[in-house]
Design an enzyme around this catalytic site. Structure first.
Site, PDB file in Angstrom:
ATOM      1  N   ARG A  65      61.469  42.529  49.791  1.00 59.69           N
ATOM      2  CA  ARG A  65      60.384  41.529  49.893  1.00 59.69           C
ATOM      3  C   ARG A  65      60.770  40.234  49.182  1.00 59.69           C
ATOM      4  O   ARG A  65      60.417  39.136  49.636  1.00 59.69           O
ATOM      5  CB  ARG A  65      59.088  42.123  49.350  1.00 59.69           C
ATOM      6  CG  ARG A  65      58.557  43.223  50.296  1.00 59.69           C
ATOM      7  CD  ARG A  65      57.343  43.909  49.759  1.00 59.69           C
ATOM      8  NE  ARG A  65      56.271  42.983  49.462  1.00 59.69           N
ATOM      9  CZ  ARG A  65      55.312  43.208  48.579  1.00 59.69           C
ATOM     10  NH1 ARG A  65      55.283  44.341  47.904  1.00 59.69           N
ATOM     11  NH2 ARG A  65      54.383  42.318  48.369  1.00 59.69           N
ATOM     12  N   GLN A  97      46.245  36.486  44.604  1.00 56.52           N
ATOM     13  CA  GLN A  97      46.709  37.867  44.452  1.00 56.52           C
ATOM     14  C   GLN A  97      48.130  37.991  44.983  1.00 56.52           C
ATOM     15  O   GLN A  97      48.762  39.029  44.820  1.00 56.52           O
ATOM     16  CB  GLN A  97      45.801  38.806  45.257  1.00 56.52           C
ATOM     17  CG  GLN A  97      44.355  38.813  44.792  1.00 56.52           C
ATOM     18  CD  GLN A  97      43.468  39.531  45.804  1.00 56.52           C
ATOM     19  OE1 GLN A  97      43.265  40.741  45.721  1.00 56.52           O
ATOM     20  NE2 GLN A  97      42.942  38.797  46.758  1.00 56.52           N
ATOM     21  N   HIS A 115      48.404  38.950  40.227  1.00 61.34           N
ATOM     22  CA  HIS A 115      49.177  40.181  40.493  1.00 61.34           C
ATOM     23  C   HIS A 115      50.677  39.963  40.297  1.00 61.34           C
ATOM     24  O   HIS A 115      51.482  40.746  40.780  1.00 61.34           O
ATOM     25  CB  HIS A 115      48.893  40.695  41.903  1.00 61.34           C
ATOM     26  CG  HIS A 115      47.511  41.264  42.055  1.00 61.34           C
ATOM     27  ND1 HIS A 115      46.924  41.530  43.277  1.00 61.34           N
ATOM     28  CD2 HIS A 115      46.596  41.638  41.115  1.00 61.34           C
ATOM     29  CE1 HIS A 115      45.697  42.035  43.092  1.00 61.34           C
ATOM     30  NE2 HIS A 115      45.478  42.106  41.786  1.00 61.34           N
ATOM     31  N   GLU A 210      38.878  37.687  60.076  1.00 65.58           N
ATOM     32  CA  GLU A 210      37.781  38.481  60.657  1.00 65.58           C
ATOM     33  C   GLU A 210      36.842  38.880  59.522  1.00 65.58           C
ATOM     34  O   GLU A 210      37.237  38.838  58.352  1.00 65.58           O
ATOM     35  CB  GLU A 210      38.354  39.737  61.322  1.00 65.58           C
ATOM     36  CG  GLU A 210      39.152  40.581  60.331  1.00 65.58           C
ATOM     37  CD  GLU A 210      40.029  41.640  60.989  1.00 65.58           C
ATOM     38  OE1 GLU A 210      40.000  41.748  62.217  1.00 65.58           O
ATOM     39  OE2 GLU A 210      40.713  42.361  60.251  1.00 65.58           O
TER      40      GLU A 210
HETATM   41  C1  BJW Z   1      44.122  36.645  57.724  1.00 66.25           C
HETATM   42  C2  BJW Z   1      45.181  36.316  58.526  1.00 66.25           C
HETATM   43  C3  BJW Z   1      45.282  34.978  58.871  1.00 66.25           C
HETATM   44  C4  BJW Z   1      45.319  38.383  58.228  1.00 66.25           C
HETATM   45  N1  BJW Z   1      44.391  34.113  58.415  1.00 66.25           N
HETATM   46  N2  BJW Z   1      43.238  35.769  57.268  1.00 66.25           N
HETATM   47  C5  BJW Z   1      36.788  49.968  40.929  1.00 66.25           C
HETATM   48  C6  BJW Z   1      36.679  48.965  39.983  1.00 66.25           C
HETATM   49  C7  BJW Z   1      37.812  48.469  39.310  1.00 66.25           C
HETATM   50  C8  BJW Z   1      39.069  48.982  39.616  1.00 66.25           C
HETATM   51  C9  BJW Z   1      39.178  49.989  40.562  1.00 66.25           C
HETATM   52  C10 BJW Z   1      38.058  50.484  41.204  1.00 66.25           C
HETATM   53  N3  BJW Z   1      38.449  51.431  42.050  1.00 66.25           N
HETATM   54  C11 BJW Z   1      39.799  51.542  41.969  1.00 66.25           C
HETATM   55  C12 BJW Z   1      40.268  50.667  41.062  1.00 66.25           C
HETATM   56  C13 BJW Z   1      41.689  50.491  40.682  1.00 66.25           C
HETATM   57  C14 BJW Z   1      42.565  49.681  41.601  1.00 66.25           C
HETATM   58  C15 BJW Z   1      41.948  49.411  42.966  1.00 66.25           C
HETATM   59  O1  BJW Z   1      41.369  48.402  43.240  1.00 66.25           O
HETATM   60  N4  BJW Z   1      42.154  50.340  43.885  1.00 66.25           N
HETATM   61  C16 BJW Z   1      41.639  50.151  45.258  1.00 66.25           C
HETATM   62  C17 BJW Z   1      42.600  50.778  46.235  1.00 66.25           C
HETATM   63  C18 BJW Z   1      40.244  50.726  45.334  1.00 66.25           C
HETATM   64  N5  BJW Z   1      42.849  48.417  40.954  1.00 66.25           N
HETATM   65  C19 BJW Z   1      43.795  48.345  40.039  1.00 66.25           C
HETATM   66  O2  BJW Z   1      44.447  49.310  39.674  1.00 66.25           O
HETATM   67  C20 BJW Z   1      44.030  46.966  39.443  1.00 66.25           C
HETATM   68  N6  BJW Z   1      43.945  47.044  38.019  1.00 66.25           N
HETATM   69  C21 BJW Z   1      42.816  47.319  37.408  1.00 66.25           C
HETATM   70  O3  BJW Z   1      41.786  47.554  38.007  1.00 66.25           O
HETATM   71  O4  BJW Z   1      42.904  47.297  36.037  1.00 66.25           O
HETATM   72  C22 BJW Z   1      41.754  47.640  35.266  1.00 66.25           C
HETATM   73  C23 BJW Z   1      40.741  46.535  35.184  1.00 66.25           C
HETATM   74  C24 BJW Z   1      39.414  46.841  35.176  1.00 66.25           C
HETATM   75  C25 BJW Z   1      38.463  45.849  35.060  1.00 66.25           C
HETATM   76  C26 BJW Z   1      38.852  44.523  34.922  1.00 66.25           C
HETATM   77  C27 BJW Z   1      40.194  44.220  34.924  1.00 66.25           C
HETATM   78  C28 BJW Z   1      41.134  45.232  35.076  1.00 66.25           C
HETATM   79  C29 BJW Z   1      45.421  46.465  39.787  1.00 66.25           C
HETATM   80  C30 BJW Z   1      45.549  46.171  41.248  1.00 66.25           C
HETATM   81  C31 BJW Z   1      46.978  45.756  41.573  1.00 66.25           C
HETATM   82  C32 BJW Z   1      47.149  45.525  43.053  1.00 66.25           C
HETATM   83  N7  BJW Z   1      48.502  45.375  43.328  1.00 66.25           N
HETATM   84  C33 BJW Z   1      48.907  45.039  44.699  1.00 66.25           C
HETATM   85  C34 BJW Z   1      50.415  45.134  44.762  1.00 66.25           C
HETATM   86  C35 BJW Z   1      51.052  43.963  43.984  1.00 66.25           C
HETATM   87  C36 BJW Z   1      52.507  43.958  44.084  1.00 66.25           C
HETATM   88  C37 BJW Z   1      52.970  43.926  45.517  1.00 66.25           C
HETATM   89  O5  BJW Z   1      52.757  42.902  46.220  1.00 66.25           O
HETATM   90  O6  BJW Z   1      53.560  44.908  45.964  1.00 66.25           O
HETATM   91  O7  BJW Z   1      48.446  43.726  45.051  1.00 66.25           O
HETATM   92  S1  BJW Z   1      48.155  46.066  45.968  1.00 66.25           S
HETATM   93  C38 BJW Z   1      47.995  44.797  47.159  1.00 66.25           C
HETATM   94  O8  BJW Z   1      46.584  44.589  47.442  1.00 66.25           O
HETATM   95  C39 BJW Z   1      48.502  43.513  46.470  1.00 66.25           C
HETATM   96  C40 BJW Z   1      47.471  42.524  46.906  1.00 66.25           C
HETATM   97  O9  BJW Z   1      47.474  41.416  46.036  1.00 66.25           O
HETATM   98  C41 BJW Z   1      46.194  43.320  46.893  1.00 66.25           C
HETATM   99  C42 BJW Z   1      45.083  42.715  47.691  1.00 66.25           C
HETATM  100  O10 BJW Z   1      45.410  42.677  49.046  1.00 66.25           O
HETATM  101  P1  BJW Z   1      44.910  41.465  49.940  1.00 66.25           P
HETATM  102  O11 BJW Z   1      45.534  40.213  49.501  1.00 66.25           O
HETATM  103  O12 BJW Z   1      43.432  41.465  50.030  1.00 66.25           O
HETATM  104  O13 BJW Z   1      45.604  41.826  51.353  1.00 66.25           O
HETATM  105  P2  BJW Z   1      45.057  42.768  52.523  1.00 66.25           P
HETATM  106  O14 BJW Z   1      46.232  43.083  53.354  1.00 66.25           O
HETATM  107  O15 BJW Z   1      44.255  43.895  52.026  1.00 66.25           O
HETATM  108  O16 BJW Z   1      44.053  41.822  53.344  1.00 66.25           O
HETATM  109  C43 BJW Z   1      44.519  40.706  54.084  1.00 66.25           C
HETATM  110  C44 BJW Z   1      43.319  40.045  54.753  1.00 66.25           C
HETATM  111  O17 BJW Z   1      43.799  38.864  55.394  1.00 66.25           O
HETATM  112  C45 BJW Z   1      42.638  40.908  55.824  1.00 66.25           C
HETATM  113  O18 BJW Z   1      41.225  40.874  55.643  1.00 66.25           O
HETATM  114  C46 BJW Z   1      43.024  40.216  57.145  1.00 66.25           C
HETATM  115  O19 BJW Z   1      42.000  40.273  58.126  1.00 66.25           O
HETATM  116  C47 BJW Z   1      43.252  38.806  56.686  1.00 66.25           C
HETATM  117  N8  BJW Z   1      44.200  38.065  57.512  1.00 66.25           N
HETATM  118  N9  BJW Z   1      45.893  37.503  58.801  1.00 66.25           N
HETATM  119  C48 BJW Z   1      43.370  34.595  57.607  1.00 66.25           C
HETATM  120  N10 BJW Z   1      46.293  34.566  59.672  1.00 66.25           N
END
Ligand code: BJW
Length: 244
Positions: A65, A97, A115, A210
């Protein structure tokens, strides 16, 4: 849009959809499926446990990547957000992010990478962080403490605390407008920013390809390609800009 004044403060959260038209995969794909997590098991590549178990696999995932960044360019959405940052009389803070560097290459000057960044590495032995453009390997040596085997991508994995959370929450509490662009709202804590900003009085916008599962949480919504809807939205903000 009401007339805006010089103290008007905007916080913009971007996600993978912002970079999709530059050629970088999103994580979850759109309603048809796909995305990075359809090709890789996130628990095998994006957790601290995965890195401890199989660092070679994790390095290979991020090396590919990182290398891909050399073949992509910022798109009109990145450029429009940079224009907003430069031309808007109030305060604009970009929180991303995304671990790519397309906001910077599009002209943004002070992006918060909550992130982390693909083009940086961190030493797990001494916690020093470095710009890192080459492949990372298990044999990579920390330039600071000379440890071998502990260099990792400077990205935030599941279970880890995102960067600059204190500053981000402070900004959300005083902003007048919060916008989430190209993010699915699946990952916390970023997914909660809309609630935090709205509960402190901000008007909230979702701009995405969307509707998402969070769409109803936003006051205003626009759907379409980021390269089209973000420049239009930025122009409307700049047109509404007046000292009242
Ligand atoms: C278009 C388009 C076009 C397409 N035009 N649009 C409840 C509460 C709190 C935490 C949790 C919870 N439940 C679970 C958790 C823990 C966990 C979590 O969220 N898990 C979920 C699976 C539920 N979170 C964590 O562990 C985080 N840490 C944490 O919570 O620490 C404790 C804490 C507590 C309280 C306060 C503070 C801290 C850490 C999360 C780390 C995420 N890491 C990643 C990987 C990073 C490295 C890498 O790149 O490999 O980050 S995961 C991945 O998802 C990456 C992204 O930044 C992140 C978000 O994804 P994003 O950007 O939204 O992408 P997509 O693909 O999901 O969506 C794309 C969108 O674009 C879509 O809607 C499309 O439709 C659209 N799109 N083309 C416009 N042309």
């Amino acid at each position: 849009m009401a007339r805006l004044h010089q103290d008007f403060s905007i916080v913009i959260l971007t996600g993978a959809g912002t970079s999709a038209e530059s050629g970088l995969d999103t994580f979850r794909g759109s309603s048809g499926g796909g995305g990075i997590w359809a090709q890789h098991n996130l628990e095998e590549v994006a957790t601290p446990e995965a890195f401890a178990k199989d660092p070679d696999l994790v390095h290979a995932f991020y090396n590919a990547r990182r290398a891909a960044l050399f073949n992509v360019e910022p798109n009109a959405a990145h450029q429009a957000l940079a224009k907003l940052e430069q031309a808007f009389a109030g305060n604009v803070t970009l929180v991303t992010q995304n671990v790519d560097d397309l906001h910077e290459r599009g002209g943004s000057k002070s992006t918060i990478h909550m992130h982390g960044e693909l083009r940086r590495a961190r030493c797990t032995a001494c916690d020093a962080r470095f710009e890192w453009l080459d492949d990372l390997l298990v044999s990579s040596v920390c330039p600071s403490c000379q440890s071998v085997g502990g260099m990792r991508p400077d990205v935030v994995w599941f279970g880890e605390m995102p960067y600059q959370m204190g500053r981000i929450y402070e900004l959300l509490e005083v902003c007048d407008l919060f916008a989430a662009i190209g993010t699915s709202g699946n990952v916390y804590p970023a997914a909660q920013f809309v609630h935090h900003a709205a509960s402190h009085g901000a008007e909230t916008y979702e701009l995405n390809l969307e509707p998402t599962g969070s769409s109803r949480d936003f006051h205003r919504r626009a759907y379409g390609k980021a390269s089209e809807i973000v420049p239009d939205w930025v122009e409307s903000l700049l047109r509404g800009q007046r000292v009242s």
